[in-house]
Scaffold this active site. Structure first.
Site, PDB file in Angstrom:
ATOM      1  N   GLU A  65       2.144  -5.769  -6.451  1.00 41.88           N
ATOM      2  CA  GLU A  65       2.459  -6.471  -7.694  1.00 41.88           C
ATOM      3  C   GLU A  65       1.342  -6.151  -8.659  1.00 41.88           C
ATOM      4  O   GLU A  65       0.181  -6.439  -8.380  1.00 41.88           O
ATOM      5  CB  GLU A  65       2.545  -7.972  -7.443  1.00 41.88           C
ATOM      6  CG  GLU A  65       3.671  -8.327  -6.490  1.00 41.88           C
ATOM      7  CD  GLU A  65       3.835  -9.830  -6.346  1.00 41.88           C
ATOM      8  OE1 GLU A  65       3.822 -10.532  -7.367  1.00 41.88           O
ATOM      9  OE2 GLU A  65       3.956 -10.288  -5.210  1.00 41.88           O
ATOM     10  N   CYS A  95      -0.771 -12.448 -14.695  1.00 42.15           N
ATOM     11  CA  CYS A  95      -0.002 -11.232 -14.960  1.00 42.15           C
ATOM     12  C   CYS A  95       1.271 -11.566 -15.721  1.00 42.15           C
ATOM     13  O   CYS A  95       1.831 -10.747 -16.411  1.00 42.15           O
ATOM     14  CB  CYS A  95       0.294 -10.454 -13.684  1.00 42.15           C
ATOM     15  SG  CYS A  95       0.821 -11.479 -12.338  1.00 42.15           S
TER      16      CYS A  95
END
Lengths: 987, 987
Positions: free
Chosen positions: B750, B784
């Site tokens: 990720e 993020c």
């Protein structure tokens, strides 16, 4: 004919008389019958227990030591929560607690073993003769059935033939000395020989195949003629037993054809069984009427109900074929009565024999015979040895001929026979079990069939699980004449189309392709299948740009729309099924069934993925909280490259192309240069189905084209099936994010295997030999799932290897358009060379037990069996992709498992075992993608056996499984706050 | 007190009298009331239509042109299958078919707009005064409510304060000229000022936060004092409105505290609302009784039922908090009567005001007041402007004081107010809608509450879907005093433990680790959180070998056993929730709620993955065919490496470690070197939970340790969350099969995001400004998922930017252990430097609208807003990982979407819009992993919003989703042929 209603009082009278005569006393604990009764009582209590019990009986004769027996006993019954009452009761009478007790185990073992003997007259003809003589003296004649293991090789077929000949001689010789019994020796057609043998054609020819009736006839006839010659000479009677429905037409064909030969035309002592559980028994009898009229010599018809009811249901349902047997027991009984009438109506053609233990069926036949004025010797009743003794005596007393079907043979096949009888006797629908249940009143036993049967129920429960209603496309049943004809015609038709040059659309900016690809027939390398233009690496760029443009539209189509295209292609394939199979047979050298199975699998992929996409296409709501709506959706990745192999030249590309398309990707499809024509067909089918031009690009070419496609930065997903080397290259290439690339390319790679089957010491060798044989020679071993290692436990190693080697050497090899050839050629010279190289290595590493080199045109190679291989040998480690099997010897089951997993691959694997513990152990520990128990390790079915491996066998989820499509998509979650101004719609 | 039963006849009498006086004629089509009635009729016909209608009313005032109006009209109603009958009927009276017709649209638009005015007295105080005067002359006094947009900045709070001051002055001045109305100006406590203002504390302070009562008091009090000063002086009355429950305690606290100040202690014209739909209304009143007794000056209690019932249900259910409101309407009515009694029992303390349109509630209050001998001026009734006019007149006629709650303000907040009123009037449970339905008999309207209510139903439907019953761990409700205390204590306790050196087990062959890792507090870099030994690359090998050995055992544990460990860790975390949050606050600079949310998410991951594994642990049967058993199972891959980031320093490693463990892998866990102590806590929790030693290895160290782990050939799966650069390196590294490696390493990565929110011209700016603000400043933008681009449509660009900039500059920044600080520090100096660098770039590329530099110890950085950014700018392309937002201006919605997707990343994205078409368009086209509609784009919840992106944002399936665990496993299909000897168990 007499009306059935008028007959009824007579049936009831006869039935009651026979019932009265049948009564016998209760067995006592010291007799074998007491044990048999006990076992049957147990079997009828509880379905699960019955399964364990009969499976245990089945494996019993292979257990060589008491220790083994005790261990298996615990494996089968250790976990049984409640032992049935009779068992508990009997345990009190045993010397000590028997589970785990050595003495108890020995007693029990002996009893189980003896049990088989109550249904068999002896282990050899010589030993059986006194029993047969005793029967004769008690007023009963016999028909001997020589029990044997399955015939898996011509050596075994020869042996069965020799056994038959020997048996006839011994039988005839001994029977000479028996006293006269006119009722048993004469009917309205004349002499009834004392020697009477029942035979099974499947035992006479190892390559018997209903898809190849011609070859099968010759194979069987060659073994049969000496038997018929001897039977004519002695004389003796020969009756053809009936086996599975798949062999029925073939058996009747062979029966009629051989008995029409001049040498046997007047032989009047031939007979054949007719099974009334078959829906088409009526038609079969009509056919026999016509044929016997023409032949002008009578035959015996042994009317039976049929002994393969469970298997017919199971196997045909598994295959998706119509179930040929009547589903309800009373239907079979009614059919028996109906056929009885038809049989008795033709006294000049037939010598009727009624094989039944059902009091009602028997009384009905008798009443009808009497009503039609038959003399008592004009017909006979047949019974099974060791069963319904009371009834046999009653019929004898009634003054009718009884013939006892009498198995003779070894313990292993004897136990198998025993299980069949036990099943019959314990079935809920069985007449015998009803009779044994002394509470069933005589009225019920004698009631006409259907009177006790109120409604015909469909026993298949409808399922609500949407996944479960996917049904595999059935393979073609080549035992059916029309199917064979259709295949023959398709082969003929395609043959006429070979050698042409085909064209396909290319982006206009390319102009025309300069290179050419030529596809040839591996059987006849000079025969050109097709020619087509092909791409050079420099020509790839315009195709990719074109696909990228079109994708922008394509990705906006709905899942349902895309799924519809797949279903349309499936329909087209279904319509052209034999034609496509024929192309595959010519282009890739596949035998009929393999090619047919490949088309069926392609259809399965299309329909399964269409179905899956319809499901995935619906956004899935997550959470139930008010005021928010969360949905998970799946979106296409973008451009997909499909690089497919030649060995499943329609199914595999269909699976990869259709899944990439249905998930909304534009697809660049490069078929194998070894099967470009099959790729072209697939492409054409999608065009015909109306897929928008350009969404799927057909890109034939060599490996350099594959490399160019894989290296392109605009590719989002690569679906590859092929070699480990190419796959690993693709995986590594895909992981590099090139300058200007906005994503990580996703690689799906199905690679090789070095698949092992373990044969443990409880294996059913009949099944194991056939399963391994098929797993390593099917399509010449050119399947990634093929077996290339067999690991055999020491104690059965010799037996197994011998049978396997004989079976392999019996296979017919040749051009696969001829259905008598079960093995075709290798795909090309390179493939053949590779096998030859490994044979060379095999000679160094182990002992080559079989290497069938073919001296003929084409890339043919027969089976290769290499013994004495160790796990570190190249033969045990490297994928050969041919019909080569390495045999490894294991000291123990643990040792076998360890060796099985000494591989970089983890694709398929299997075990043949009847030890619940070993099966469970392997199930847990044998680390492969697809693990098979007591069946071949190839031929996985879409949906039911999703396919794929790990370690170096592949990356990605299983093809034909629920997760496969997801690899071609990304997940997207949308979360909407639905609350505005303090309120939200209820959801 | 009078018993309720004795009161009943009096209630009925009063009620019937009032009902008689209330009757008004039917409205005619030319009156506004006819339109209002029509709209309410529509709203009551069909729930879906009502939602569309009220949503349309909500967005109306932002529609600037008739074209826009016509377009939105079609978007909202174009798809409505059946228009309600009154609408059709009304259409015949319009000049032409109105849908799509310009003239019709204009008429309709005007009518909708006017409608809001029927509930408002004017757009300014000056314009409202004539209306208030008219009310006064008709015998009704008022309380003015100044409508306004949500207060998102201190500038807006100041503006509201000024509005209040102005309004009081204008009100007072005009009201001087009104005639005397003794009933309206005097009660038993004395003067009732003519000027009466209702205020909302949320409008007075933009940083209001119940978690920070002290800061909130000071913020509100600073604005409130000038208002109270003026009110005391004029005089005028000030009543505190009640808003959501979350603010209730805080509002009462502020009310009591400020009115206890010497300056206001004797101010007798203050009032506060009390909502009887709250379960704790009783307790709240008791508290007021105590306080007023102490303060010794009466207050007004405005008894209301409460206006946020839907929102209280929705928001609290979403959060998993107890719903504070009574679920059934009659319960609230009963509570109103009960509190009425308590209120009337304290005439010396309170000036009671009954705010209700419910005839029964009103008649009950009146009957009780009469029975207790109250004079008519001792209490009053309150009503809403524009509603229940008949009832207002009836009460006036009855000789009681009526005070009309009168909104004054602009159209946009006016429409919002209108929607609330429409909802109230069309609710199925609403008394008003019952009264409007002329068929409801008076007996029913006047029946005691509960008489019409048979049973209390739980409106939550039980679900059968096993996935749906997963419930997220609720975040802590810091509006609760005990929760705040617990957090404070935990911070105190952890503070005492900082600076210690911790140890953990290492393989014995290593001896001891030589290197050391020091974790510091980003607020006070000299403050050491903890010291611990850490690994050097050369020390990795023994750990891997040890893990490999232990894995052989671990992989054989059952899924349920492994899941149990996760649940135990979840339970431990739950018990130490505040302590863990405190560590996170100190080590990573997270504000309270962010830290608390991180612990909750960690618990969610554990419980969700435990649950998923229990499901996946059950073999899934495939196919239903008899004679075969196919099962799909999931098996562990082997050794897993987890490399986790610092920004969700418990949740993310918990998610990755727990999923790798629960799927049966042995785990090598390297926490971020920026948050090693949180990693250590996680490791310790697993040890405490009894996880076998060695199954999880804790491997603190720098990036070189991560590299060594990733490169090791014995690693099967790598789970990484972090930067794009590191992620892409790992993906590439994993794809290389090294010599002697027997598998392809699976990488889950990720990575980053450059997430955009689109604000279209129909957005609710109150929500949009707050949503964007939180999305880009939450945890200092170090998520993020954080928003780093906002794309605003031209027409609202200036408004939006202005409000956003003001809102951002109002945020409080400082050490996050103090709950008044909504932003803490950057994680370290490097992170701060990066932001400073990008601010430099921002000055070159666009216009820096806000750059809040913090001159203080620690790595603090306030919000940065950069306008005039174009899609190609580095500010629009590169991940900064700080509180920096680039503002892009879009010509059209299409343009906005195009810009939004001009990114290598595809992680999160959002839209604020009330255009169904734009929402749908973005839902389909905005290509990101997690897409959010009308809400912030961070804070995804496990299970409900599985998280993860594609393109260069990540590879792998979504964390917290159904597919996540599968990545740590391989699929295995076992196919057993269950047929032996022709029979198979039924399955």
């Amino acid at each position: 004919m007499i009306s059935e209603e008028l007959l009824e009082p007579s049936i009831q009278n006869i039935g009651r008389t026979l019932a009265e005569h049948s009564k016998t006393g209760t067995a006592n604990i010291l007799s074998q019958r007491w044990w048999n009764d006990l076992l049957m009582d147990w079997g009828m209590r509880d379905e699960d227990f019955k399964v364990q019990l009969f499976r245990f009986v089945d494996v019993l004769p292979t257990l060589k030591t008491d220790e083994q027996f005790t261990r298996l006993l615990a494996e089968y019954f250790g976990g049984t929560p409640i032992l049935p009452q009779p068992l508990k009761w009997s345990l009190q009478r045993l010397p000590s607690s028997w589970v785990g007790s050595h003495v108890g185990a020995i007693v029990l073992r002996r009893q189980f073993m003896r049990m088989a003997h109550t249904f068999m007259a002896g282990d050899s003809m010589a030993n059986a003769m006194p029993v047969l003589g005793k029967l004769w003296r008690s007023g009963r004649c016999a028909s001997v059935d020589l029990l044997g293991e399955a015939t898996v090789s011509e050596a075994e077929a020869d042996s069965y033939r020799d056994h038959c000949l020997d048996a006839l001689r011994v039988y005839h010789e001994h029977a000479q000395r028996w006293p006269n019994r006119p009722l048993l020796e004469q009917d309205h057609h004349g002499l009834l020989p004392r020697a009477n043998l029942s035979i099974k054609i499947s035992a006479l020819y190892s390559q018997l195949d209903p898809a190849d009736p011609e070859g099968s006839f010759h194979g069987v006839a060659a073994k049969l003629r000496p038997i018929l010659d001897l039977a004519s000479q002695l004389p003796a009677s020969i009756t053809f037993d009936m086996e599975q429905f798949e062999l029925k037409d073939l058996t009747y064909e062979i029966f009629m054809r051989i008995l029409s030969e001049p040498a046997y035309r007047t032989y009047a002592c031939a007979g054949i069984a007719l099974q009334t559980y078959l829906r088409d028994a009526d038609i079969t009898l009509d056919r026999m009427v016509d044929w016997v009229q023409q032949r002008d010599t009578p035959i015996t018809i042994r009317l039976v109900k049929g002994a393969y009811w469970d298997a017919e249901n199971i196997q045909n349902e598994q295959r998706g074929w119509p179930v040929p047997v009547l589903r309800q027991k009373p239907e079979t009984d009614a059919n028996f009565e109906y056929i009885t009438g038809k049989l008795l109506a033709q006294p000049t053609l037939f010598r009727p024999a009624f094989g039944t233990h059902n009091l009602r069926s028997l009384a009905h036949a008798e009443a009808l015979a009497q009503a039609n004025g038959f003399a008592p010797d004009n017909y006979e009743y047949q019974s099974l040895y060791g069963m319904a003794d009371g009834l046999q005596h009653a019929v004898v007393k009634y003054g009718r001929r009884v013939r006892v079907y009498t198995p003779v043979g070894e313990l292993i096949p004897g136990m198998a026979y025993l299980v069949r009888r036990l099943l019959e006797n314990t079935s809920n629908e069985s007449f015998i079990s009803k009779q044994r249940d002394h509470e069933t009143p005589i009225e019920v036993l004698l009631a006409p069939p259907y009177a006790s049967h109120n409604s015909i129920q469909d026993e298949r429960v409808p399922t609500t699980d949407i996944h479960q209603s996917f049904k595999n496309e059935a393979h073609t049943d080549f035992s059916r004449e029309p199917a064979r004809q259709a295949m023959m015609q398709a082969l003929e038709q395609v043959k006429g189309q070979l050698g042409q040059t085909v064209h396909f659309p290319i982006p206009s900016s390319i102009g025309r392709l300069k290179d050419e690809l030529v596809s040839t027939n591996p059987c006849r390398p000079h025969e050109i299948i097709a020619r087509m233009p092909c791409y050079a690496p420099a020509e790839i760029e315009p195709v990719i740009q074109s696909a990228h443009e079109i994708w922008k539209q394509w990705r906006t189509t709905t899942a349902d729309t895309r799924a519809d295209y797949l279903c349309r292609v499936a329909e087209l394939m279904r319509n052209r099924r034999h034609e496509l199979a024929a192309w595959e047979i010519f282009e890739t050298g596949k035998p009929w069934r393999e090619a047919d199975g490949d088309i069926a699998e392609a259809i399965d992929f299309l329909e399964f993925y269409a179905r899956e996409m319809r499901l995935l296409g619906r956004p899935q709501r997550l959470g139930q909280e008010p005021g928010e709506l969360n949905h998970l959706e799946w979106r296409p990745r973008g451009l997909a490259v499909v690089i497919s192999p030649w060995n499943f030249s329609l199914a595999i590309p269909t699976g990869m192309v259709s899944s990439a398309l249905v998930t909304g990707n534009a697809v660049l499809f490069k078929p194998s240069e070894r099967s470009p024509m099959m790729g072209y067909h697939l492409y054409q089918l999608f065009r015909e189905a109306g897929l928008p031009e350009g969404v799927l690009h057909f890109i034939p070419g060599g490996p350099e084209i594959g490399k160019a496609l894989v290296a392109h930065p605009q590719i989002h997903v690569i679906a590859f099936t092929g070699s480990k080397e190419a796959g690993l290259h693709i995986i590594q290439q895909a992981s590099k994010v090139q300058p200007g690339q906005h994503h990580v390319t996703h690689a799906i790679a199905e690679m090789g295997g070095k698949n092992a089957i373990i044969i443990d010491d409880t294996a059913d060798l009949d099944e194991a030999v056939q399963g391994v044989l098929y797993s390593f020679t099917g399509y010449q071993g050119q399947k990634c799932s093929a077996c290339s290692r067999v690991i055999v436990l020491d104690s059965i190693h010799e037996d197994f290897i011998e049978r396997l080697t004989q079976a392999a050497s019996s296979l017919h090899i040749g051009p696969p358009e001829d259905p008598s050839h079960h093995m075709g050629p290798m795909i090309d010279e390179r493939a053949l060379q590779k096998v030859r190289e490994y044979v060379g290595i095999a000679h160094q590493e182990g002992k080559v037990l079989l290497d069938q080199v073919m001296e003929r045109e084409g890339w043919f190679q027969g089976p290769v069996i290499v013994g004495e291989i160790k796990p570190h040998h190249r033969l045990a480690q490297e994928e050969i992709f041919g019909p080569v099997i390495a045999v490894l010897r294991a000291d123990s089951f643990e040792h076998a498992l360890t060796m099985a997993m000494q591989s970089d691959f983890a694709l398929t694997g299997g075990i043949y075992s009847r030890s619940p513990t070993n099966i469970q152990h392997a199930r847990e520990s044998f680390d492969v993608g697809n693990f098979y128990i007591n069946r071949p390790i190839t031929g996985s079915l879409v949906g039911r056996q999703p396919f794929g491996g790990h370690r170096l066998s592949g990356v990605g989820t299983k093809a034909g499984g629920e997760r496969y499509l997801e690899q071609f998509m990304v997940q997207r979650v949308t979360s909407e706050n639905t609350m505005r101004r303090g309120f939200a719609p209820t959801q």
